[in-house]
Structures are given as C-alpha cells and as structure tokens.
Design a protein around this motif. Structure first.
Motif, PDB file in Angstrom:
ATOM      1  N   CYS A   1       0.836  -1.212   0.000  1.00 11.43           N
ATOM      2  CA  CYS A   1       0.000   0.000   0.000  1.00 11.43           C
ATOM      3  C   CYS A   1       0.867   1.257   0.000  1.00 11.43           C
ATOM      4  CB  CYS A   1      -0.931  -0.020   1.210  1.00 11.43           C
ATOM      5  SG  CYS A   1      -2.082   1.360   1.272  1.00 11.43           S
ATOM      6  N   GLN A   2       1.924   1.256   0.812  1.00 12.27           N
ATOM      7  CA  GLN A   2       2.812   2.416   0.897  1.00 12.27           C
ATOM      8  C   GLN A   2       3.534   2.667  -0.419  1.00 12.27           C
ATOM      9  OE1 GLN A   2       5.296   1.289   4.193  1.00 12.27           O
ATOM     10  NE2 GLN A   2       3.916   2.154   5.728  1.00 12.27           N
ATOM     11  N   LYS A   3       3.833   1.606  -1.154  1.00 10.65           N
ATOM     12  CA  LYS A   3       4.561   1.773  -2.412  1.00 10.65           C
ATOM     13  C   LYS A   3       3.649   2.104  -3.590  1.00 10.65           C
ATOM     14  CE  LYS A   3       8.614  -0.910  -1.264  1.00 10.65           C
ATOM     15  NZ  LYS A   3       9.770  -0.168  -1.710  1.00 10.65           N
ATOM     16  N   ILE A   4       2.428   1.569  -3.594  1.00 15.58           N
ATOM     17  CA  ILE A   4       1.554   1.779  -4.752  1.00 15.58           C
ATOM     18  C   ILE A   4       0.791   3.105  -4.688  1.00 15.58           C
ATOM     19  CG2 ILE A   4      -0.532   0.617  -3.929  1.00 15.58           C
ATOM     20  CD1 ILE A   4      -0.661  -0.611  -6.801  1.00 15.58           C
ATOM     21  N   THR A   5       0.522   3.605  -3.488  1.00 15.84           N
ATOM     22  CA  THR A   5      -0.236   4.855  -3.369  1.00 15.84           C
ATOM     23  C   THR A   5       0.437   6.024  -4.078  1.00 15.84           C
ATOM     24  OG1 THR A   5      -1.283   4.115  -1.321  1.00 15.84           O
ATOM     25  CG2 THR A   5      -1.271   6.487  -1.735  1.00 15.84           C
TER      26      THR A   5
END
Length: 100
Positions: free
Chosen positions: A63-67
C-alpha cells in the motif's frame, strides 16, 4: 476478491477510475490502522497473530509503495488530457477537420 480495473486506451476511461482507486486505497489505509491496533494489543497472541502480522506487513508495504505511484499516474494522465484538449483547440488542421 477485488475486481481488477483495466486501464483502457482512452484517457477518459482511465481518469474516471481514479476516484474509486483513491477511495479503495483510503479504505485500505483505515483497515491497516485497525489491524495495527489489534496486533499491538495484548488480547491476541500466538502463532496466528504472528502469521497475520507478517501478512499485514507485506500488504502495508504494498500500500505504501503503490499509493504514490497511483497519485503520480493520476497527475500525469490529467496533464496529458489537458494538453490533448488544449492541442485540439489550438491546431488549425484539427479545427479544419472538425468543420468538415
């Protein structure tokens, strides 16, 4: 299972999904906070907690990388759409074709 969202050839097709993507990412972040609270509490212990913790960390990292990637994609697609719309109005050849 989450339904996949296909990025189609038309820019407007892609743009219309951005609010839904943003909403789902916000929902995921809220869920991550809730799971953090449960994992940090003393009520849940044992092997199942440990396994959930590892899966949770993987999803949280995803989630932290794709947002930010989704945010960048949205920004660039909107700029592209704006540039394409502006180009159509400024091009004499396109204006001439549209009058035919």
């Amino acid at each position: 299972m989450v339904r996949k969202i296909e990025v189609k050839d038309a820019i407007t097709d892609s743009i219309k999904y951005f609010p839904k993507i943003e909403d789902k990412l916000l929902e995921l972040q809220d869920l991550m906070k809730s799971i953090d609270t449960q994992l940090n509490g003393s009520q849940w212990t044992g092997e199942s907690r440990d396994k959930c913790k590892y899966i949770h960390q993987a999803i949280k990292l995803y989630c932290q990388k794709i947002t930010p990637l989704c945010d960048d994609l949205k920004t660039h697609v909107e700029k592209l759409h704006k540039d394409a719309s502006g180009f159509c109005g400024q091009s004499e050849n396109i204006t001439m074709i549209q009058t035919i």
